[in-house]
Enzyme design. Structure first.
Site, PDB file in Angstrom:
ATOM      1  N   ASP A  42     -28.925  20.885   0.427  1.00 42.06           N
ATOM      2  CA  ASP A  42     -29.088  22.071  -0.729  1.00 42.06           C
ATOM      3  C   ASP A  42     -30.290  21.635  -1.236  1.00 42.06           C
ATOM      4  O   ASP A  42     -30.777  22.270  -2.567  1.00 42.06           O
ATOM      5  CB  ASP A  42     -28.230  21.395  -2.272  1.00 42.06           C
ATOM      6  CG  ASP A  42     -27.730  20.768  -2.472  1.00 42.06           C
ATOM      7  OD1 ASP A  42     -28.252  19.810  -2.537  1.00 42.06           O
ATOM      8  OD2 ASP A  42     -27.158  19.700  -3.726  1.00 42.06           O
ATOM      9  N   SER A  43     -31.502  20.292  -1.335  1.00 42.22           N
ATOM     10  CA  SER A  43     -32.183  20.260  -1.153  1.00 42.22           C
ATOM     11  C   SER A  43     -33.390  21.168  -1.438  1.00 42.22           C
ATOM     12  O   SER A  43     -34.753  21.410  -1.590  1.00 42.22           O
ATOM     13  CB  SER A  43     -33.134  19.404  -0.906  1.00 42.22           C
ATOM     14  OG  SER A  43     -32.883  19.497   0.728  1.00 42.22           O
ATOM     15  N   ASP A  81     -24.647  21.425   3.341  1.00 40.97           N
ATOM     16  CA  ASP A  81     -24.120  20.476   1.583  1.00 40.97           C
ATOM     17  C   ASP A  81     -23.880  21.667   0.848  1.00 40.97           C
ATOM     18  O   ASP A  81     -23.686  22.931   1.646  1.00 40.97           O
ATOM     19  CB  ASP A  81     -25.876  20.722   0.783  1.00 40.97           C
ATOM     20  CG  ASP A  81     -26.003  19.550   1.228  1.00 40.97           C
ATOM     21  OD1 ASP A  81     -25.094  18.402   0.807  1.00 40.97           O
ATOM     22  OD2 ASP A  81     -27.200  19.121   0.482  1.00 40.97           O
ATOM     23  N   LYS A 110     -20.481  18.487   2.974  1.00 43.10           N
ATOM     24  CA  LYS A 110     -21.426  17.167   2.622  1.00 43.10           C
ATOM     25  C   LYS A 110     -21.208  17.793   1.178  1.00 43.10           C
ATOM     26  O   LYS A 110     -21.139  18.731   1.073  1.00 43.10           O
ATOM     27  CB  LYS A 110     -22.590  16.540   2.847  1.00 43.10           C
ATOM     28  CG  LYS A 110     -22.897  15.774   1.996  1.00 43.10           C
ATOM     29  CD  LYS A 110     -24.144  14.514   2.348  1.00 43.10           C
ATOM     30  CE  LYS A 110     -25.468  15.394   2.124  1.00 43.10           C
ATOM     31  NZ  LYS A 110     -25.659  15.740   0.624  1.00 43.10           N
ATOM     32  N   GLU A 112     -21.033  15.680  -3.289  1.00 43.93           N
ATOM     33  CA  GLU A 112     -21.927  14.942  -3.428  1.00 43.93           C
ATOM     34  C   GLU A 112     -20.260  13.907  -4.514  1.00 43.93           C
ATOM     35  O   GLU A 112     -20.002  15.007  -5.559  1.00 43.93           O
ATOM     36  CB  GLU A 112     -22.414  14.917  -4.564  1.00 43.93           C
ATOM     37  CG  GLU A 112     -23.791  15.467  -3.566  1.00 43.93           C
ATOM     38  CD  GLU A 112     -24.634  16.045  -4.549  1.00 43.93           C
ATOM     39  OE1 GLU A 112     -24.787  15.971  -6.145  1.00 43.93           O
ATOM     40  OE2 GLU A 112     -26.224  16.379  -4.032  1.00 43.93           O
ATOM     41  N   GLU A 177     -27.394   7.047  -1.784  1.00 48.38           N
ATOM     42  CA  GLU A 177     -29.161   7.824  -2.457  1.00 48.38           C
ATOM     43  C   GLU A 177     -29.067   6.458  -3.374  1.00 48.38           C
ATOM     44  O   GLU A 177     -28.835   6.708  -4.193  1.00 48.38           O
ATOM     45  CB  GLU A 177     -29.152   8.906  -2.848  1.00 48.38           C
ATOM     46  CG  GLU A 177     -30.218  10.157  -2.912  1.00 48.38           C
ATOM     47  CD  GLU A 177     -30.305  11.287  -2.560  1.00 48.38           C
ATOM     48  OE1 GLU A 177     -29.474  12.610  -2.428  1.00 48.38           O
ATOM     49  OE2 GLU A 177     -31.282  11.837  -4.274  1.00 48.38           O
TER      50      GLU A 177
HETATM   51  O1  KIV Z   1     -30.048  18.039   0.100  1.00 46.12           O
HETATM   52  C1  KIV Z   1     -30.316  17.426   0.821  1.00 46.12           C
HETATM   53  O2  KIV Z   1     -31.034  17.582   1.774  1.00 46.12           O
HETATM   54  C2  KIV Z   1     -29.959  15.643   0.427  1.00 46.12           C
HETATM   55  C3  KIV Z   1     -30.034  14.952   1.312  1.00 46.12           C
HETATM   56  C4  KIV Z   1     -32.016  14.859   1.226  1.00 46.12           C
HETATM   57  C5  KIV Z   1     -29.179  13.371   1.020  1.00 46.12           C
HETATM   58  O3  KIV Z   1     -28.712  15.704   0.256  1.00 46.12           O
END
Ligand code: KIV
Length: 258
Positions: A42-43, A81, A110, A112, A177
């Site tokens: 989600d970056s 994510d 994934k 968090e 992280e």
């Molecule tokens: O959102 C993302 O790209 C991430 C990674 C940087 C671990 O969670």
């Protein structure tokens, strides 16, 4: 899918795990040749949409980019994510995880967090959804400045406890992280599943970076980002040459015309 996950777990203590982000097919196609895991992170909210936080990323954002990424992957494990506010309770989490998997054919999601969302992750896993954990700095929970984690004894013990809890309920790997090196080392050596570090030292079983950052496409001064290439330079060279050849009428010649 399970074979890919087994293969990743079996790399622990043998060979480092390579993980990179991708938000589109063309990047995924190249990364797939080298990676074990491709993460649709989600970056993408900050990298592509200039959002000040990943909290603004929607399920639709993730699904659309993931569909594109899927087309570029042949062998890596594709993990997506789950964005902020898409896993606030068990029912919501399961329905959204199923939607992500159904619409993108990814192989894992994934989420968090540790203790706070442990029941939610357990619910997903008991419904056969493979989950990757994420501890340490949790961008979806941060409103202010990022601060590294695991520096105090209290934080170290808490992180270790959460990592063990995640392992016990069946996550197949955990992203750490911005976790202090000695804490990542302790967590990594205490688990049977792999840790994937981002700014969390060489002691982790694998490493992940945002591809746009590490290829120099996205301007960032984050401490843990090493620039492994300068894609901007290549783009500039190509675009400059394109312009020059159009202005000089060198392009398009007959070969490039109908
Ligand atoms: O959102 C993302 O790209 C991430 C990674 C940087 C671990 O969670």
């Amino acid at each position: 899918m399970l074979n890919k996950i087994k293969k990743i777990i079996s790399k622990k203590n043998k060979s480092k795990i390579i993980c990179l982000t991708s938000y589109s097919k063309n990047f995924a196609e190249e990364i797939d040749k080298y990676a074990d895991i491709i993460l649709v992170g989600d970056s993408l909210g900050s990298v592509l949409y200039n959002y000040s936080t990943t909290r603004k990323v929607t399920l639709d954002n993730m699904i659309e980019h993931s569909k594109s990424v899927r087309m570029g992957i042949k062998k890596s494990l594709m993990t997506v994510d789950m964005p902020h506010q898409t896993y606030r309770n068990k029912k919501e989490a399961l329905s959204n995880a199923k939607k992500i998997i159904r619409e993108t054919s990814c192989e894992a999601v994934k989420l968090e967090g540790g203790t706070k969302i442990i029941k939610i992750i357990k619910h997903l896993i008991s419904n056969k959804i493979p989950v990757m954990g994420h501890l340490g700095v949790l961008p979806q929970s941060i409103k202010g400045k990022f601060k590294s984690k695991g520096k105090t004894e209290k934080e170290k013990i808490q992180l270790l406890k959460e990592a063990k809890l995640l392992e016990a309920i069946g996550v197949f790997a955990i992203v750490l992280e911005c976790v202090k090196a000695s804490t990542s080392k302790l967590i990594t050596s205490s688990l049977k599943i792999p840790t994937i570090g981002i700014g969390s030292s060489v002691y982790c079983d694998g490493q992940v970076l945002v591809t746009d950052d590490m290829l120099g496409l996205n301007n960032t001064n984050i401490r843990f980002v090493k620039k492994f290439a300068d894609i901007k330079k290549v783009i500039n060279q190509g675009v400059k040459k394109f312009k020059k050849e159009i202005l000089s009428k060198k392009y398009p010649t007959k070969k490039y015309s109908y």
